[in-house]
Structures are given as structure tokens and as C-alpha cells.
Write a protein that holds these residues in place. Structure first.
Motif, PDB file in Angstrom:
ATOM      1  N   GLY A 129       0.839  -1.404   0.050  1.00  0.00           N
ATOM      2  CA  GLY A 129       0.036   0.044  -0.020  1.00  0.00           C
ATOM      3  C   GLY A 129       0.781   1.361   0.099  1.00  0.00           C
ATOM      4  O   GLY A 129       0.385   2.463  -0.086  1.00  0.00           O
ATOM      5  N   SER A 137       7.390  -4.871   1.091  1.00  0.00           N
ATOM      6  CA  SER A 137       5.843  -4.894   1.274  1.00  0.00           C
ATOM      7  C   SER A 137       4.912  -6.343   1.611  1.00  0.00           C
ATOM      8  O   SER A 137       4.003  -6.385   1.342  1.00  0.00           O
ATOM      9  CB  SER A 137       5.226  -4.303  -0.018  1.00  0.00           C
ATOM     10  N   MET A 182       0.140   0.589   6.717  1.00  0.00           N
ATOM     11  CA  MET A 182      -1.005   1.403   6.204  1.00  0.00           C
ATOM     12  C   MET A 182      -1.871   1.731   7.560  1.00  0.00           C
ATOM     13  O   MET A 182      -2.770   2.395   7.520  1.00  0.00           O
ATOM     14  CB  MET A 182      -1.907   0.794   5.377  1.00  0.00           C
ATOM     15  N   ARG A 218      -4.800  -5.584   8.712  1.00  0.00           N
ATOM     16  CA  ARG A 218      -5.456  -4.443   8.136  1.00  0.00           C
ATOM     17  C   ARG A 218      -6.499  -4.774   7.438  1.00  0.00           C
ATOM     18  O   ARG A 218      -7.550  -4.088   6.972  1.00  0.00           O
ATOM     19  CB  ARG A 218      -4.360  -3.693   7.022  1.00  0.00           C
ATOM     20  N   GLU A 222     -11.243  -3.848   6.134  1.00  0.00           N
ATOM     21  CA  GLU A 222     -11.765  -4.083   5.062  1.00  0.00           C
ATOM     22  C   GLU A 222     -13.014  -5.006   5.093  1.00  0.00           C
ATOM     23  O   GLU A 222     -13.967  -4.870   4.551  1.00  0.00           O
ATOM     24  CB  GLU A 222     -10.809  -4.842   3.926  1.00  0.00           C
ATOM     25  N   GLU A 268      -3.990 -10.988   3.745  1.00  0.00           N
ATOM     26  CA  GLU A 268      -3.051 -10.104   2.989  1.00  0.00           C
ATOM     27  C   GLU A 268      -1.950 -11.166   2.446  1.00  0.00           C
ATOM     28  O   GLU A 268      -1.385 -10.712   1.318  1.00  0.00           O
ATOM     29  CB  GLU A 268      -2.525  -8.944   3.286  1.00  0.00           C
ATOM     30  N   THR A 305       4.544  -8.475  -4.353  1.00  0.00           N
ATOM     31  CA  THR A 305       3.992  -7.226  -4.405  1.00  0.00           C
ATOM     32  C   THR A 305       4.653  -6.105  -5.462  1.00  0.00           C
ATOM     33  O   THR A 305       5.689  -6.060  -5.658  1.00  0.00           O
ATOM     34  CB  THR A 305       4.144  -6.414  -2.973  1.00  0.00           C
ATOM     35  N   GLU A 312      -0.421  -2.277  -7.612  1.00  0.00           N
ATOM     36  CA  GLU A 312      -0.346  -2.584  -6.038  1.00  0.00           C
ATOM     37  C   GLU A 312      -1.835  -2.361  -5.449  1.00  0.00           C
ATOM     38  O   GLU A 312      -2.261  -3.046  -4.468  1.00  0.00           O
ATOM     39  CB  GLU A 312       0.529  -1.523  -5.176  1.00  0.00           C
ATOM     40  N   ASP A 313      -2.715  -1.250  -6.001  1.00  0.00           N
ATOM     41  CA  ASP A 313      -4.027  -0.957  -5.436  1.00  0.00           C
ATOM     42  C   ASP A 313      -4.790  -2.107  -5.811  1.00  0.00           C
ATOM     43  O   ASP A 313      -5.684  -2.554  -4.944  1.00  0.00           O
ATOM     44  CB  ASP A 313      -4.521   0.283  -5.913  1.00  0.00           C
ATOM     45  N   ASN A 318      -9.584  -6.520  -0.949  1.00  0.00           N
ATOM     46  CA  ASN A 318     -10.391  -5.266  -0.753  1.00  0.00           C
ATOM     47  C   ASN A 318     -11.854  -5.828  -0.263  1.00  0.00           C
ATOM     48  O   ASN A 318     -12.267  -6.828  -0.330  1.00  0.00           O
ATOM     49  CB  ASN A 318     -10.565  -4.412  -1.788  1.00  0.00           C
TER      50      ASN A 318
END
Length: 336
Positions: A129, A137, A182, A218, A222, A268, A305, A312-313, A318
Motif C-alpha cells: 500500500g 511490502s 498502512m 489491515r 476491509e 493479505e 507485491t 499495487e492497489d 479489498n
């Protein structure tokens, strides 16, 4: 008394309170004091040790840029009576000090029959992120979860970050403490006093009846967004945050799946040999009779990553993917 603190400041407060409580707690790593030449004003790359040098000049040290040396020194310090908190910075750097973690910290207590312990905390930031590329990452907590003798902590909120850090410092076994980059500037209510959150005790973030969503780090946020979206369509989702993946609170997960009959795991890390695959397998083995639909996993792809912002997004899971996974398992439901 509760105040609003950032995730990063909550970790810094836990460090300060434990250093004050116990002089055996020492902190070291790169730029903990120097702060890239600012004489303690920055306090590491993100600032969690800012001001600690003035308060505890004999308990905080800068280390050279050699992870093998200072992680090895932390293992030795822990074995001889100190309680070091070593900052690895990016967890990706564990590659150059893995022997010290895998073969020394994790195994010493076992190999000497409990006559010595290694009360070490290894802080490590992780996750995608921030446009840091493939070598800065990664979500590597499954690797450490695989190793007997290590405890692995993945907090998702500022309050959990403080309470779990306190527990980690007081624990007599080595703990790898994963901090998602993040989440560093996320904010939440954090009690001012010192407190512990037990390892192996999951948090029920949201109660529900139609599907259990187990989310890590993280991904908890979500999952909350996804649960809100699904509620508008009449689906009630229970969100579980394990907090620690070793030990893992399997009983809370099983109990939730027995109530809802469905499971989505959001992780993740890459899908092969992941925490998601572990939880999915455990649930299939132990609550098969309660399942009314196929277990779903929502993970990053099995790829490094990417550095490209657009890629990356799209890389990390999500809320939209979680919504789709819940809908899949509900549509595939078998009669109760």
C-alpha cells in the motif's frame, strides 16, 4: 482514562510504560536515537521511539545496519536476563537474520529443557500500500507462524497494538510483532493506563448470523466495510479478528462458524501455505458438520507485491472481494 491515539503512538506509549516499569526492557535497532541525524527528535523511521532517549538513556540504543548482528545480540541479551525489543524495520529484512530467529530464538528454551528463556520482541512492519516495492511490502507472518517456539502478533487497532505490545514485552518467549504500515496513522480510543491483552484471544469485531469473516491485520477494516455493505442486502456477517496467529484462538472461530454455517478468511499474505489456508483447513476438519457452504479465501495473488501504484492497489484484498466471497458461499449453501 481513554484518549484518541494513533496506532504508532500507542506502540510508543507501551514501550515507554514498560521501560519505566522494568529496567531490564531495552530497545535497539537502526536510528532509534539518531533518527537519521536528528538527535532523537525523529525516533526511528516512523517516530515510535521519539523522546525515549531522554527518558531512558541507558535502555535504548542505535544499532548498525546489520540485522544479523543486532537480532543475534537481542537473542543473547534475552537469554542472559534482559527483555530486548529489537526493531527489524521492514519484516522483509528477516531474510538476513533468519538463522538467529529460526534456530536460536525459537529453539533455545526447548533445547535446554526450559532452563533458559528468550523474552525477546521483534518488531516488524509489513504489508502493501505504500509503494515500497516487492522487497519492502510482504506479508510474511505465515512463515513465522509455521515455526514452533515463536509467538506471532498481528494487531489491527491502536488499542490492540498497545495492549498486545505490553503482553509481548512481558512474555518469556520470543514474539514477532507485526505492524502494518498502512495502519500506523489510524486512530482510535486507547486507555492511558498500562494493560495487557492475552495472546490467543480473538476479538469479535461485529456479531452476525449468516457468515463468519475471519480477517487479519489491515484486512479487519476491509471486512468491517464489507459487512456494512452486505447488511444493506440483508446479510448478517460476524467479523472475527484473531489478533494473534500463533497462538490462534481456534475455539472462537469454531464457535462462530457453528453459529453461522459459513466462513470467509481474509489474509493479505500469498495464498499458498498461508494463515488463510490454515484456518480454512482447521475449520473444515473440526466444524465440517456445521458448514452450509464452501469455505472461501480472499488473499493477495501468488505473486510478489508490485511497485506500480495501479497494480499495487489491485494486489491486496479489498472489501469488494470480501463481499463477492460472502455472496459465493451463501449462493452455494446446502440445506441446513
Amino acid at each position: 482514562m481513554a484518549r484518541i491515539l494513533s496506532y504508532l503512538d500507542a506502540i510508543g506509549e507501551a514501550l515507554a510504560q514498560e521501560m519505566r516499569r522494568d529496567p531490564a526492557v531495552v530497545v535497539f535497532g537502526e536510528d532509534n536515537i539518531g533518527g537519521t541525524g536528528t538527535d532523537g527528535k525523529l525516533g526511528n523511521a516512523w517516530g515510535p521511539t521519539k523522546g525515549l532517549n531522554e527518558m531512558f538513556p541507558d535502555q535504548i540504543f542505535d544499532a548498525p545496519i546489520t540485522e544479523a548482528a543486532f537480532v543475534g545480540a537481542a537473542v543473547g541479551a534475552a537469554a542472559t536476563g534482559l527483555r530486548p525489543v529489537a526493531d527489524l524495520l521492514f519484516v522483509d529484512f528477516a531474510g538476513v537474520c533468519f538463522d538467529q530467529i529460526l534456530n536460536q530464538a525459537a529453539k533455545l528454551r526447548y533445547m535446554v529443557g526450559g532452563k533458559a528463556s528468550v523474552p525477546l520482541v521483534l518488531r516488524a512492519m509489513w504489508g502493501a500500500g505504500m509503494r515500497r516495492g516487492a522487497q519492502h511490502s510482504q506479508a510474511l507472518y505465515p512463515i513465522f507462524t509455521h515455526i514452533p517456539g515463536l509467538k506471532v502478533v498481528v494487531p489491527s487497532t491502536p488499542a490492540d497494538a498497545k495492549g498486545l505490545m505490553t503482553t509481548a514485552i512481558r512474555d518469556n518467549d520470543p514474539v514477532v510483532f507485526f505492524e502494518h504500515k498502512m495502519l500506523y496513522f489510524s486512530r482510535g480510543v486507547v486507555p492511558e493506563e498500562s494493560y495487557e491483552i492475552p495472546f490467543g484471544q480473538a476479538r469479535t469485531v461485529r456479531e452476525g448470523t449468516d457468515c463468519t469473516i475471519v480477517a487479519i491485520g489491515r484486512m479487519v477494516g476491509e471486512a468491517e466495510v464489507a459487512a456494512e455493505q452486505l447488511a444493506m442486502d440483508g446479510m448478517s456477517c460476524e467479523v472475527i479478528d484473531p489478533r494473534t496467529v500463533s497462538p490462534l484462538d481456534t475455539e472462537s472461530i469454531y464457535a462462530s462458524v457453528r453459529r453461522t454455517g459459513r466462513l470467509v478468511v481474509v489474509d493479505e499474505s500469498n495464498p499458498r501455505c498461508s494463515v488463510a489456508s490454515d484456518i480454512a483447513s482447521l475449520v473444515a476438519q473440526n466444524t465440517f458438520d456445521s458448514l452450509r457452504g464452501p469455505v472461501q479465501m480472499v488473499t493477495s495473488p501468488h505473486a510478489p507485491t508490485p511497485f506500480s501504484p495501479a497494480l499495487e492497489d489491485a494486489y491486496a484484498p479489498n472489501s469488494g472481494q470480501i463481499v463477492s466471497a460472502v455472496q459465493r458461499t451463501v449462493r452455494s449453501a446446502v440445506p441446513a
